[in-house]
Scaffold this motif. Structure first.
Motif, PDB file in Angstrom:
ATOM      1  N   UNK A   1      33.203  39.274 -12.234  1.00 46.35           N
ATOM      2  CA  UNK A   1      31.766  38.793 -11.766  1.00 46.35           C
ATOM      3  C   UNK A   1      31.012  37.941 -12.874  1.00 46.35           C
ATOM      4  N   UNK A   2      31.394  38.206 -14.113  1.00 42.48           N
ATOM      5  CA  UNK A   2      30.595  37.477 -15.127  1.00 42.48           C
ATOM      6  C   UNK A   2      31.219  36.034 -15.349  1.00 42.48           C
ATOM      7  N   UNK A   3      32.448  36.033 -15.179  1.00 42.93           N
ATOM      8  CA  UNK A   3      33.217  34.581 -15.325  1.00 42.93           C
ATOM      9  C   UNK A   3      32.541  33.501 -14.844  1.00 42.93           C
ATOM     10  N   UNK A   4      32.041  33.356 -13.498  1.00 46.62           N
ATOM     11  CA  UNK A   4      31.280  32.121 -13.150  1.00 46.62           C
ATOM     12  C   UNK A   4      29.933  31.835 -13.831  1.00 46.62           C
ATOM     13  N   UNK A   5      29.440  32.639 -14.751  1.00 44.65           N
ATOM     14  CA  UNK A   5      28.064  32.653 -15.517  1.00 44.65           C
ATOM     15  C   UNK A   5      28.524  31.792 -16.888  1.00 44.65           C
ATOM     16  N   UNK A   6      29.867  32.108 -17.407  1.00 44.94           N
ATOM     17  CA  UNK A   6      30.056  31.636 -18.659  1.00 44.94           C
ATOM     18  C   UNK A   6      29.705  30.338 -18.701  1.00 44.94           C
TER      19      UNK A   6
END
Length: 303
Positions: free
Chosen positions: A201-206
């Motif tokens: 779920x953190x990938x799109x915020x990188x």
């Protein structure tokens, strides 16, 4: 994009100035450093060349290379990807679509391994080897060591073989396609890994540079970021002959994962031997040792 076009008659110093200015105007926080990297590498210069002979013209080939490179950088492509290589512990590593760019954080893993001390000619297993930077750096420090790098990506394995050869350890390194430790037999004195550890779920915020240019398989650690650690520690616990009785498993971790990964190790029957921090003070490496009885009769490295 005429505003980033370089002319053959531009001097080296002028090219550096224009590249820096273009990147600053585009909002790049490391504009000077990025411009300097590109100029030095693409023009084949040393820092001394740039300092003492900055008035020399860049020529047609240099102008074309810098124009293309700066255009790519302004579109968001990382400098390392533009150059196709990056430095790690004083060694140069080729990159490909299937490999991460070696990062300073990972040097902590190598440093932790070197501090352990080991047998005179250790055997090393690098799980998820990518560019091979961890394994190759260790082989370079331990002339008597031999190692095996495992990865699911054929692209990464091909790149790692190239890097082992160019850094002078190709005769002591083998690379094998496999899913973590399933494809190998031990015993190994040292097992290291920098697995994917970012929660899905953190990938799109990188940052865009990471999302667009780093391989997703090397980033995504599952819903909680711990899938790879479970696979590694559970796989080793189920096959204790893979790790020598006095060996060690070193895992690079995300800055907030120390306790979680240490807990997975304890649950799998390992002893937590240490948690090392990187230069920023974040927990970065968990070292696990096997308290269980290790037998290695009939084991061998599968190449």
């Amino acid at each position: 994009m005429s505003d980033v076009a370089f002319e053959p008659g531009f001097s080296r110093s002028e090219a550096l100035r224009r590249a820096t200015q273009a990147l600053k105007q585009a909002g790049h926080t490391e504009a000077r450093g990025d411009a300097r990297f590109l100029c030095l590498h693409l023009l084949g210069l040393t820092p001394t060349d740039l300092a003492l002979r900055g008035d020399a013209p860049i020529g047609p080939a240099g102008a074309d290379a810098l124009t293309q490179a700066l255009t790519r950088r302004l579109r968001g492509e990382p400098v390392a990807r533009i150059l196709g290589e990056w430095e790690f512990r004083g060694l140069t590593f080729a990159l490909s679509a299937g490999t991460l760019v070696p990062r300073p954080d990972t040097e902590t893993l190598v440093d932790s391994a070197l501090r352990l001390g080991t047998v005179p000619s250790p055997t090393i297993l690098d799980l998820g080897t990518g560019s091979g930077c961890i394994l190759i750096a260790l082989l370079g420090e331990w002339p008597g060591a031999r190692g095996l790098g495992v990865d699911l990506s054929e692209d990464a394995l091909s790149t790692a073989r190239t890097n082992a050869a160019r850094n002078g350890v190709g005769d002591r390194a083998a690379f094998l396609r496999g899913d973590w430790c399933e494809a190998v037999r031990g015993p190994f004195d040292l097992i290291v890994s920098n697995p994917p550890y970012i929660a899905s779920g953190v990938i799109p915020t990188l940052s865009e540079e990471v999302r667009r240019y780093d391989p997703a398989a090397a980033l995504d650690g599952g819903p909680d970021g711990l899938d790879a650690y479970r696979a590694i520690v559970d796989g080793l616990a189920a096959r204790p002959g893979l790790l020598a009785a006095d060996g060690a498993l070193l895992l690079e971790i995300g800055y907030d994962q120390a306790e979680a990964v240490a807990g997975l190790g304890r649950d799998a029957g390992f002893r937590v031997a240490g948690i090392d921090r990187d230069l920023t003070g974040h927990a970065r490496v968990v070292t696990l040792r096997p308290p269980f009885d290790v037998t290695s009769v009939g084991n061998k490295v599968v190449r």
